[in-house]
Design an enzyme around this catalytic site. Structure first.
Site, PDB file in Angstrom:
ATOM      1  N   CYS A 123       0.828  -1.213   0.000  1.00 49.10           N
ATOM      2  CA  CYS A 123       0.000   0.000   0.000  1.00 49.10           C
ATOM      3  C   CYS A 123       0.867   1.270   0.000  1.00 49.10           C
ATOM      4  O   CYS A 123       1.513   1.559  -0.982  1.00 49.10           O
ATOM      5  CB  CYS A 123      -1.010  -0.043   1.140  1.00 49.10           C
ATOM      6  SG  CYS A 123      -2.394   1.073   0.856  1.00 49.10           S
ATOM      7  N   HIS A 227      -3.655  -5.247   0.743  1.00 49.12           N
ATOM      8  CA  HIS A 227      -3.137  -5.569   2.079  1.00 49.12           C
ATOM      9  C   HIS A 227      -3.166  -7.071   2.348  1.00 49.12           C
ATOM     10  O   HIS A 227      -4.077  -7.563   3.025  1.00 49.12           O
ATOM     11  CB  HIS A 227      -3.968  -4.841   3.146  1.00 49.12           C
ATOM     12  CG  HIS A 227      -3.646  -3.397   3.271  1.00 49.12           C
ATOM     13  ND1 HIS A 227      -2.595  -2.941   4.031  1.00 49.12           N
ATOM     14  CD2 HIS A 227      -4.204  -2.305   2.713  1.00 49.12           C
ATOM     15  CE1 HIS A 227      -2.534  -1.628   3.954  1.00 49.12           C
ATOM     16  NE2 HIS A 227      -3.497  -1.208   3.148  1.00 49.12           N
ATOM     17  N   GLU A 229      -1.440  -8.760   4.390  1.00 54.66           N
ATOM     18  CA  GLU A 229      -1.311  -9.064   5.826  1.00 54.66           C
ATOM     19  C   GLU A 229      -2.663  -9.070   6.525  1.00 54.66           C
ATOM     20  O   GLU A 229      -2.825  -9.724   7.563  1.00 54.66           O
ATOM     21  CB  GLU A 229      -0.362  -8.045   6.490  1.00 54.66           C
ATOM     22  CG  GLU A 229      -0.961  -6.711   6.887  1.00 54.66           C
ATOM     23  CD  GLU A 229      -1.349  -5.800   5.718  1.00 54.66           C
ATOM     24  OE1 GLU A 229      -0.988  -6.113   4.561  1.00 54.66           O
ATOM     25  OE2 GLU A 229      -2.019  -4.778   5.978  1.00 54.66           O
TER      26      GLU A 229
END
Ligand code: MN
Length: 251
Positions: A123, A227, A229
């Site tokens: 990001c 994202h 994660e």
């Protein structure tokens, strides 16, 4: 009970967010502080890396010291890089300035790239990577189109998802092994011109906005606009983190 411990787990430097001093802020403190969502370092740890959080200290000599202590660099999400780093004046949508973070991340990213150290960037990190190599950003999606796919929830209350297409023949395609995946999306900026040595490796399915970049010569330099994660239960998220940790172990 026996635990398998690899002899040398790669040490992954992780950049963190910054809050500047603000006397009107009561909690957790008005003093300046650094912070990170645990999802980032948990994803590194679950993929076999040792997470090391990197402090936002505006001193280029510190970046030189820290780079010697890590095997891979993870540039994380957050607010906008100040557009002076790519020669533009601020757009009205620019988020709060993070002076120390901008400076520190730019320094350590450039050092990692000079050394051909594995860099995975997410990001904001994906945008930092691009700017560190001389690329530019669109400061807001409104600058390019009026009818784009929704890439962020303005209220930050729900997760937004959209499909992306991954270009064949790229490292990202090799890692993920699919032409089309669904990713989350939480960004209002997007890469315009790719930096030196970078090429786009994925685009949003419906509006063709660039969603991933990679370096064409360095061993493992990948940026994603989404994202992974935050959706680590998805196989494509785990695959990217694993590939990054493996590349860092080989460094
Ligand atoms: Mn998106």
């Amino acid at each position: 009970m026996q635990f398998y411990m690899p002899s040398k787990m790669p040490r992954i430097g992780i950049s963190v967010s910054e809050m500047l001093e603000n006397k009107d802020r009561k909690k957790p403190t008005w003093k300046p502080f650094d912070y990170l969502k645990r999802e980032y370092h948990e994803a590194v740890q679950k993929s076999g890396g040792v997470p090391i959080l990197l402090p936002n200290i505006n001193d280029p000599s510190l970046a030189h010291q820290l780079i010697d202590m890590i095997d891979g660099l993870l540039l994380t999400g957050g607010g906008d890089i100040h557009p002076s780093y790519y020669g533009q004046a601020p757009h009205p949508t620019l988020t709060e300035r993070t002076l120390n973070r901008d400076s520190f991340e730019m320094s350590i990213a450039r050092l990692a790239l000079e050394r051909d150290m594995p860099v995975f960037s997410i990001c904001r990190g994906h945008q930092v990577l691009n700017v560190a190599l001389g690329g530019t950003l669109h400061q807001d999606l409104s600058c390019i189109k009026s009818d784009t796919v929704i890439h962020a929830d303005p209220e930050q209350t729900a997760r937004i998802y959209h499909k992306i297409k991954i270009a064949r023949g790229t490292k990202l395609h090799e890692i993920i092994g699919s032409d089309i995946i669904e990713t989350n999306s939480s960004h209002h900026q997007v890469i315009d011109k790719p930096g030196s040595g970078l090429k786009f490796s994925a685009f949003a399915f419906d509006d063709n906005i660039p969603e991933a970049i990679e370096h064409t010569e360095l061993k493992f330099v990948i940026g994603v606009q989404w994202h992974p994660e935050a959706v680590f239960d998805r196989e494509h998220s785990r695959r990217i983190f694993s590939a990054f940790i493996e590349a860092s172990a080989r460094k």
